[in-house]
Design a protein around this motif. Sequence first.
Motif, short mmCIF file in Angstrom:
data_model
loop_
_atom_site.label_atom_id
_atom_site.label_comp_id
_atom_site.label_asym_id
_atom_site.label_seq_id
_atom_site.Cartn_x
_atom_site.Cartn_y
_atom_site.Cartn_z
N ASN A 72 0.67 -1.27 -0.06
CA ASN A 72 -0.16 -0.15 0.00
C ASN A 72 0.97 1.21 -0.03
O ASN A 72 0.21 2.49 -0.05
CB ASN A 72 -0.86 0.07 1.21
N PHE A 73 2.24 1.24 0.12
CA PHE A 73 3.11 2.43 0.19
C PHE A 73 4.25 1.72 -0.74
O PHE A 73 5.27 1.48 -0.11
CB PHE A 73 3.47 2.47 1.46
N PRO A 74 4.12 1.89 -2.05
CA PRO A 74 5.40 1.76 -2.82
C PRO A 74 6.79 2.51 -3.06
O PRO A 74 7.14 2.53 -4.17
CB PRO A 74 4.61 1.46 -4.18
N GLY A 90 14.37 5.21 -9.99
CA GLY A 90 15.62 6.06 -9.85
C GLY A 90 15.63 7.18 -8.90
O GLY A 90 16.68 8.23 -8.93
N ALA A 91 14.58 7.39 -7.97
CA ALA A 91 14.63 8.19 -6.89
C ALA A 91 15.48 7.92 -5.90
O ALA A 91 15.81 6.88 -5.36
CB ALA A 91 12.87 8.37 -6.47
N GLN A 92 16.26 9.08 -5.43
CA GLN A 92 17.25 8.77 -4.42
C GLN A 92 16.50 9.50 -2.99
O GLN A 92 17.15 9.37 -1.89
CB GLN A 92 18.46 9.74 -4.75
N ILE A 93 15.67 10.50 -3.22
CA ILE A 93 15.03 11.12 -1.93
C ILE A 93 13.62 10.86 -2.04
O ILE A 93 13.01 11.07 -3.20
CB ILE A 93 15.29 12.50 -2.00
N ALA A 126 5.68 -4.81 4.48
CA ALA A 126 5.93 -3.89 3.25
C ALA A 126 5.90 -2.40 3.95
O ALA A 126 6.83 -1.62 3.37
CB ALA A 126 4.95 -4.07 2.19
N ASN A 127 5.00 -2.20 4.76
CA ASN A 127 5.27 -1.01 4.92
C ASN A 127 6.22 -0.60 5.95
O ASN A 127 6.91 0.76 5.83
CB ASN A 127 3.81 -0.64 6.07
N LYS A 187 11.21 3.09 6.62
CA LYS A 187 12.69 2.96 6.88
C LYS A 187 13.36 3.79 5.58
O LYS A 187 14.20 4.46 5.68
CB LYS A 187 13.18 1.81 6.95
N ASN A 188 12.68 3.60 4.43
CA ASN A 188 13.37 4.20 3.09
C ASN A 188 12.81 5.71 2.86
O ASN A 188 12.86 6.04 1.75
CB ASN A 188 13.09 3.20 2.09
#
Length: 739
Positions: free
Chosen positions: A220-222, A230-233, A268-269, A274-275
């Motif tokens: 639910n939060f990919p 390619g996202a770093q932030i 998965a959440n 954490k990321n």
Amino acid sequence: MLKKIFLVLFVFILLFPQFLLAYSQDSLKTQRPKVGLVLSGGGAKGFAYIGLLQTIQKAGLHIDYIGGTSMGAIIAGLYAAGYSPESMLKMVKQQDWNALLLDKPERKFLAYEEKEYSENYVITLDLKKKGIVMKSSMIEGQEINLLLNHYFNHTYRFTKFKDLSIPYLCIGTDILSGHAEVLKEGNLAMAVRSSMSIPVYFAPTYYNYKYLVDGGVINNFPVQEVKKMGAQIIIGGDVQRGLENNIENLNTIPKVMDQVSSFYRQKANQIAYKNTDVYIHYKMKYSLMDFNQYDSIIALGRRVSQQHYPELKKLSDSLNAIEVLPLRKFNAKPLDSVFVSDIRIEGTKKVPVNFIINYFKGFKNHWVHIDKLEHTIRMLYGTRFFKHVFYELQPHGNNAVLVIKINEASLGEVSAALHYDSDYQGSIMLNLALRNSMGYGSKFFIKAIVGPNPRLKTLYLLDRGKKIGVGTTLDMYAFHFNLYNGATKETAYQFTNYSASAFLHYGFRNNYNLRVGLEVRRFKFDREYLPESIPNAAYNFATYGNVFFNFRADTYDKAYFPTRGFKTDFLLEHLAPFSPGWSQQLFQNASILYINYSHYHSITKKLVWQNSFFGGITFGKRNTPIQGIFFLGGLNPANYSKNIVPFTGMHFIQEQGLNVWVAHTKLRYQLINKVYAGVQVDLGAIQNNFPDLFNSDNFLLGYGIRFSYNSFIGPMEITFMDSNQHTKPGVYFTLGHWF
């Protein structure tokens, strides 16, 4: 000199790799990091993301990648497709969420016979070859699909979502394997539709050769999926409530559904949290299905997002210090029209392809307005031959291929309803609807009413779309009524009728129906005692036939408590008795013409005005078949015979005559949700001699006050009424759907 040159070259060769390495490291330090925006699922709570997008734009923050699940997939998809937060706000406010969530198209799109036989039941079950079964989902999502197609139609050329204004992805769940599916290519509207298919509520979506339901079941939060783009932030918007630990708070179906889904996505959440670099959580009291609370949810979204503005602004400034990237232009609009180079039909099994193609005549090799396309889709869906009628636009050179994707309806439906009123008493109705089971394009309805006044009514229709079709009916009923002298009861009757008809029919725009045919009726009267003045033949079964022309229209926006539209029934028929005893002693040939017209008009949002008129004329001698006589009284709008005309303040079938006119007017006001109050006045006359209809001495006047509640089993109404034919006021009560 030559030695010095070689020495310089030698030193340069030794130092060049280190120079390149230093330059490369310096470049990495100054390269602008990519920003990803991730929006979780959460149903109506996801409206809060509109406030987040407004805050992101206010901070001047450039988004490089975007992804979401369920409602997060919708908001993220709209942003990726170029819609501004302000445009989304308008979309939300102008939508009728009640109609959308009930998956009901406007009533005007429902085929005429479906309005007559398939509306307003307390319970409806699917009928399949294996028997009667519960539906696998509450709704198919027909209207949701049309809505998503409307707003995403300008993206039909972008079959890879990385090519959108902002590269995009969303998450679905394969209902057969349980695996989360990352949706990055195909038709954007269908991808979003797949991601938000809440299990049980929405039917699974067939997309890219898989049956998908809401991605929130598994992921639910990919965040991880957007990082792989390619996202770093990562900026994360989250409206999930987490697991509920108090059983008393799990007091609604949506809350229970959300709790069960949360079990599978917790792992998965935790990884996603954490990321996530900038985490924005929207804690609220609202539930998944509180779509009508959009104003409050959007306001909460603005308020919470604004609290994170300093953090978002600081990030924006630091990124712009490395490299300034201007904000994209968010000015997307739905397509107004499209050039259709070809039409393709997918999913047909029983319904002939030509039946569907006939609805889209004039589309191929022409510019087609999107409004007309959506109107035609709804008209086709309104035939009820299909569970859903979806469409896709697929690129074909500079033009588009129109793909109509259908899922044919099950064998039929079994429905039931309850009703009570002061005239016909209590009854239960059972209805069987079969479609395509007795020939392609066929419809067969059986309506059985069990109670003191039983009835069995059938309709077989061969629907040929926009061509002339054929049909037959069978109607068998018996009902009791009293005979009055003025307002005084003299005796009681039971009228028994058996009739069958065959006709040609033509329907257009699903609101209008024309029938021309033949009918045979067999009927008799039973009463408490037999007056000497009436021959015995009148109390035996008698038979007569008629030739009829019938035009009907129904544009009401609702079956009950309509606010706009009109309904009309125009009938011209010629009657001929077949029973010798009747033709010699009582009745002869006659012709009948009548028109019944009613119109609703909204004065304000809560105040509705209704005007109605009924007029009937019998051409013939005084000795006319019983179906050539009009009866007046009672308030039942769904009488067994068309010749029975309601009239406020009078007993059921209190007056009778060969000619009649009645004008009704009614004002209805909505006091609170589902509760109404109204006043009504009727004026009319009923006489055997036509000129006497316009003698003011014969005028009838009725009036009343009505209080109504629109319950889940149908209207509950009580009317206090009186007329110039009564010595004291009367009360009329009804509960349940009319049939």
